[in-house]
Structures are given as structure tokens and as C-alpha cells.
Design an enzyme around this catalytic site. Sequence first.
Site, PDB file in Angstrom:
ATOM      1  N   ASP A 197      17.053  -9.227 -71.139  1.00 10.30           N
ATOM      2  CA  ASP A 197      15.592  -9.246 -71.014  1.00 10.30           C
ATOM      3  C   ASP A 197      15.207 -10.516 -70.257  1.00 10.30           C
ATOM      4  OD1 ASP A 197      12.870  -9.531 -71.361  1.00 10.30           O
ATOM      5  OD2 ASP A 197      12.911  -9.124 -73.510  1.00 10.30           O
ATOM      6  N   VAL A 199       8.968   2.011 -62.187  1.00 13.46           N
ATOM      7  CA  VAL A 199       7.858   2.921 -61.860  1.00 13.46           C
ATOM      8  C   VAL A 199       7.730   3.130 -60.343  1.00 13.46           C
ATOM      9  CG1 VAL A 199       5.342   3.157 -61.991  1.00 13.46           C
ATOM     10  CG2 VAL A 199       6.614   2.304 -63.951  1.00 13.46           C
ATOM     11  N   TYR A 200       8.073   2.135 -59.539  1.00 13.42           N
ATOM     12  CA  TYR A 200       7.917   2.247 -58.090  1.00 13.42           C
ATOM     13  C   TYR A 200       8.997   3.106 -57.428  1.00 13.42           C
ATOM     14  CZ  TYR A 200       3.931  -0.986 -57.824  1.00 13.42           C
ATOM     15  OH  TYR A 200       2.700  -1.578 -57.941  1.00 13.42           O
ATOM     16  N   ASN A 228       2.212  -5.901 -59.460  1.00 10.69           N
ATOM     17  CA  ASN A 228       1.508  -4.982 -58.562  1.00 10.69           C
ATOM     18  C   ASN A 228       0.476  -5.782 -57.746  1.00 10.69           C
ATOM     19  OD1 ASN A 228      -0.885  -5.203 -60.165  1.00 10.69           O
ATOM     20  ND2 ASN A 228      -0.016  -3.709 -61.582  1.00 10.69           N
ATOM     21  N   ASP A 272       6.564  -6.371 -65.795  1.00 13.81           N
ATOM     22  CA  ASP A 272       5.292  -7.101 -65.663  1.00 13.81           C
ATOM     23  C   ASP A 272       4.621  -7.220 -67.047  1.00 13.81           C
ATOM     24  OD1 ASP A 272       3.090  -8.288 -64.488  1.00 13.81           O
ATOM     25  OD2 ASP A 272       2.420  -6.500 -63.431  1.00 13.81           O
ATOM     26  N   SER A 289      10.980  -3.014 -57.833  1.00 12.99           N
ATOM     27  CA  SER A 289      10.669  -1.648 -57.344  1.00 12.99           C
ATOM     28  C   SER A 289      11.517  -0.540 -57.975  1.00 12.99           C
ATOM     29  CB  SER A 289      10.773  -1.525 -55.814  1.00 12.99           C
ATOM     30  OG  SER A 289       9.660  -2.124 -55.181  1.00 12.99           O
TER      31      SER A 289
END
Length: 170
Positions: free
Chosen positions: A11, A121-122, A25, A35, A118
Amino acid sequence: MEDLLRCVQGDITSMEVDAIVNAANNSLLGGGGVDGAIHQAAGPGLLAACRLLGGCPTGEARLTDGYLLPARYVIHTVGPVWQGGGEGEPELLAACYRNSLELAVSHGVASIAFPAISCGVYGYPLEAACILAVGELRAWLSGRPHGLREVRLVAFDARALGAYRRAIEA
Ligand code: ADP
């Protein structure tokens, strides 16, 4: 130089390095994934600092303090959203690594940890992103004096760790 670059599973919010990189973002106002975890661990001071920055274009990087994190600084960079690879995604992802290192070195950072920018989610394909990250970091580190002693690639799971290992050993 090779001793500088290593990969670990863990982590990123608990890492005792001078700077951790956040896969942020464009708003810099927090989100999910790494994030969200960084903002959660750093406390509200981080969000207040990010508000003052007023956002960040994709591929660029911004620096704040680390607040309640063990890391002294957070470097916020905005990776590209994967759209199939033909929209400049590799160049933008490479710019994230380069700009983060430049900002780190200009603040005297000697140890830095990167998440897989990225790759959540990206949607950037993991293997390709790890190969790009390792290639870009190696090229940057060998191209100039920098003062960095450790560049740590942080895998959140075993799959990412495998991808980093293959990229480093290739
Ligand atoms: P992006 O929007 O840039 O894709 P994400 O946060 O969704 O960012 O995912 C980026 C990478 O960070 C993913 O590989 C995800 O597994 C990883 N990740 C999520 N939380 C953590 C964490 N606490 N420490 C390190 N890596 C993390």
C-alpha cells in the site's frame, strides 16, 4: 543504476519514502483507487492544498506536502484514460513519469514510490504500462545527474507485481 529501480507489493500510503506519487484526476480534488486512499491517509490538509493548485493537465505533475503520510511530499500526476492506444496515451503516460521525477528532483527527493498510473479505473493495459514505466524511468535516470537513491514501483496486487518483475527483468 539498476539498484535504484525496484518493485514491491504493498500500500503506497504506508511507504516511508521522501515522495509518493498519486495517480490523480484533472481536478486534483480526490477520487477513488489510490487517490482516495492517499487522501484518506493524508487527512484534510491534502485536499485543501490540492484546491489551491486548481487542477492539473493530463501528463503533468504537481507537488504538495504529505500531511499525515509518512512521505514528506505527494506528487500528483494525471495519467491518460485508455482509449485504445491511438490517442497519445503512451506519450502521456511517459510524460507522467518524467514530469514526476523532474519535480521530485527539484525538491531534493532521494526516494520516490510510484503506483501503476492509469492501470486502475483509467484502464491502461497493465503489462504495457509496466514496460513503459520501466523504460521511461531507466532512460530518465541514466540521462542526467539526479540524486535519487531509490525509485520504487508499487504493485497493489500480485498481478501487478508480476508485470513489474517481467518488465524489470526483460
Ligand atoms: P487510475 O485512475 O490512474 O487508473 P487507480 O487508482 O484507479 O488510478 O489505479 C491505479 C493503480 O493503483 C491500480 O493498479 C490500483 O490497483 C493501484 N492502487 C490502488 N490503491 C492503491 C494503494 N493504496 N497503493 C498502491 N497502489 C494502489
